[in-house]
Write an enzyme that holds these catalytic residues in place. Structure first.
Site, PDB file in Angstrom:
ATOM      1  CB  SER A 211      16.347  97.575 117.473  1.00 14.00           C
ATOM      2  OG  SER A 211      17.205  97.677 118.581  1.00 14.00           O
ATOM      3  CG  ASP A 336      12.074 102.287 121.992  1.00 16.33           C
ATOM      4  OD1 ASP A 336      11.882 101.063 121.828  1.00 16.33           O
ATOM      5  OD2 ASP A 336      11.919 103.121 121.085  1.00 16.33           O
ATOM      6  CG  HIS A 455      13.755  98.052 122.284  1.00 17.55           C
ATOM      7  ND1 HIS A 455      13.889  99.156 121.467  1.00 17.55           N
ATOM      8  CD2 HIS A 455      14.641  97.129 121.815  1.00 17.55           C
ATOM      9  CE1 HIS A 455      14.825  98.915 120.561  1.00 17.55           C
ATOM     10  NE2 HIS A 455      15.292  97.689 120.745  1.00 17.55           N
TER      11      HIS A 455
END
Length: 558
Positions: A211, A336, A455
């Site tokens: 991320s 995600d 995610h």
């Protein structure tokens, strides 16, 4: 007598097995001593927690070298996180004195030497995060122990400043910003200078992160300041091109923060901000608002890196020559966008409520705002092309997830991979898609049963949680975790995920601009896991078709 001799030899060997440890290690700042953890016969890991790599940083200033210490530093406790807002955004916690790192060094029969080193950068939207990650059944998510032990590599995790203290910027030399990126650079340089003392190879360092940590890794490959400091890099669900990873209007945010903390917004502003109490500054970060279809939450992440003319001398797309010699492996999770989209659309997770098509349209309009009405219409036609006259709720919701995944993660990552391959001289490029179904998508769990890898789902597998907390997982998850650790650590060792100490289930081909091959990673892999041209239609939509429209709805495209 013979039996006694054998027994004696075994006892002796056990004694030496437990003595396989670095003991006191001499670093540039002074001596450190960690903890040695026995993992089995002839297997142990030395763990060093809380080694400073820079001095306590000045508010809104670049990090400076640590002055060092006398005696032996007992490196047995994690340092505090960098000062940041709490999840509820109602208070702050952590410390300004937070530039510390943690090191895991595996040993076999002998004390290790010349091992590859992997440096981890955590995610958290550049707003929050810490190098231990959440505590997982008394087992920190970012513990490097499993990767180090299975892959026979050194793992280093690093603290860096986040939020206002890490990324506040006036967009000019007054407050250039990127302090968190400078912290990371400072840690990379420290590892390069010191890892040899821990049994590491300073010429074989790999960065990895997820991320905002993946975007950080991407930035560290693009800056000219890291020349020669590391060899390889892995970005998981985040690159410099992600729309949330680059601040386009930092000055506006700084004016808002200055007003909140009572600083004048004239030429005294910077001096006033620098002398403001750090906790007050951290609290003054723009609130991350609850998302809605018209204003997706991820668009509220307003503190992030900036093009500052120094760390980033130019726009990211113009800096890929700096990564030409770096091996790069990058990818995303196939859903995600789910974590964000499911919160942006209020009805999304409610089984009793339908999600209106109108909400999906509003979400897409928010993501295509810069491309005007024409852009929205072209994009909607693309995303609804397989709907038929009466799309099911699952189809509508999956489309909403795809919109979020593509625009925030997948397309930016493919762009990055494509540019890396285009500029690479000796550096190799690898692309992946993680498609393991979410653990929260099983019966009785909160997700729809079609939800793939959400995610941050990759983290548990990369850090070996199915091995360290086995009751929470099944055998398939241990298989997948073993595969990911194998690919990641082989790549760190050789620059090729297929070659190294660990066997892999499928040979992962390099990504080239002509073949555009990628590996589809999940627990059940075979030859058909090698695919090509990841969502190419949608990559073209976001990188070519939409940008060629001006926001007035006048189209230059055919």
């Amino acid at each position: 007598m013979e039996k006694l001799k054998i027994l004696f030899a075994v006892v002796l060997s056990l004694g030496t097995a437990s003595a396989t440890s670095l003991g006191v290690v001499h670093t540039e700042g002074g001596s450190v001593q960690g903890q040695n953890i026995r993992l089995g016969l002839f297997r142990s890991v030395d763990v060093f927690k809380g080694i400073p790599f820079a001095a306590k940083p000045g508010t809104l200033e670049k990090p400076k070298p640590h002055p060092g210490w006398d005696g032996i530093l007992k490196a047995t406790k994690f340092a505090q996180r960098c000062l940041q807002i709490s999840m509820l955004q109602t208070s702050t916690f952590g410390s300004e004195d937070c530039l510390y790192l943690n090191i895991w060094v595996p040993h076999g029969r002998h004390v290790s030497s010349n091992l590859p080193a992997m440096i981890w950068f955590y995610g958290g939207g550049f707003m929050v995060g810490g190098s231990m990650g959440p505590n997982f059944l008394n087992n920190y998510l970012y513990s490097g122990q499993e990767i180090a032990d299975q892959g026979n590599v050194i793992v280093v995790s690093v603290g860096y400043r986040v939020g206002t203290l890490g990324f506040l910027s006036t967009g000019d030399s007054g407050l250039p910003g990127n302090y968190g990126l400078w912290d990371q650079h400072s840690a990379i340089a420290w590892v390069h200078r010191n890892i040899h003392s821990f049994g590491g190879d300073p010429n074989n360092i790999t960065l990895f992160g997820e991320s905002a940590g993946g975007a950080s890794v991407s930035y560290q490959t693009l800056t000219p300041h890291n020349k020669g400091l590391f060899k390889r890099a892995i970005s998981q669900s985040g690159v410099a091109f992600c729309p949330w990873a680059l601040s386009r209007n930092p000055h506006k945010v700084t004016l808002e923060v200055a007003e909140k903390v009572g600083c004048p917004i004239d030429d005294r502003m910077v001096a006033c901000l620098k002398s403001t109490d750090a906790a007050t500054l951290a609290m003054a970060a723009p609130k991350i608002k609850q998302g809605s279809p018209d204003s997706p939450a991820v668009k509220n992440l307003l503190l992030s890196p900036v093009v500052d003319g120094d760390f980033l001398p130019d726009q990211p797309s113009n800096l890929f020559h700096n990564s030409a010699d770096i091996d790069y492996l990058a990818g995303v999770n196939d859903m995600d966008g789910h974590l964000f989209t499911s919160k942006d659309i209020p009805s999304f997770n409610d089984e009793n409520q339908e999600t209106p098509i109108e909400d999906v349209k509003r979400l897409l309009a928010a993501y295509t705002k810069e491309n005007g009405q024409a852009g929205f219409e072209i994009a909607f036609a693309e995303y609804s092309s397989n709907w038929g006259p009466t799309p099911s709720q699952d189809t509508i919701k999956r489309t909403a997830v795809d919109i979020g995944t593509d625009s925030m993660f997948l397309v930016p990552t493919q762009t990055s991979i494509f540019l890396h391959a285009a500029y690479a001289t000796s550096g190799r490029t690898y692309s992946y898609l993680l498609s393991e179904p979410s653990l929260l998508a099983r019966p009785g769990k909160p997700y729809h049963d079609w939800v793939g890898a959400d995610h941050a789902d990759d983290l548990q597998y990369v850090f070996g949680k199915p091995f360290t907390t086995p009751k929470a997982y099944g055998d398939r998850h241990r298989d997948l975790s073993g595969y990911m650790i194998a690919y990641w650590t082989n790549f760190a060792r050789t620059g090729n995920p297929n070659e190294g100490n660990m066997k892999v289930p499928v040979t992962w081909p390099e990504f080239t601009r002509t073949g555009q091959q990628f590996l589809n990673i999940n627990a059940k892999m075979n030859e058909s896991s090698i695919e090509k041209e990841m969502r190419l239609r949608f990559v073209r939509l976001w990188t070519s078709t939409l940008p060629s429209l001006s926001s007035y709805g006048v189209t230059d495209a055919e």
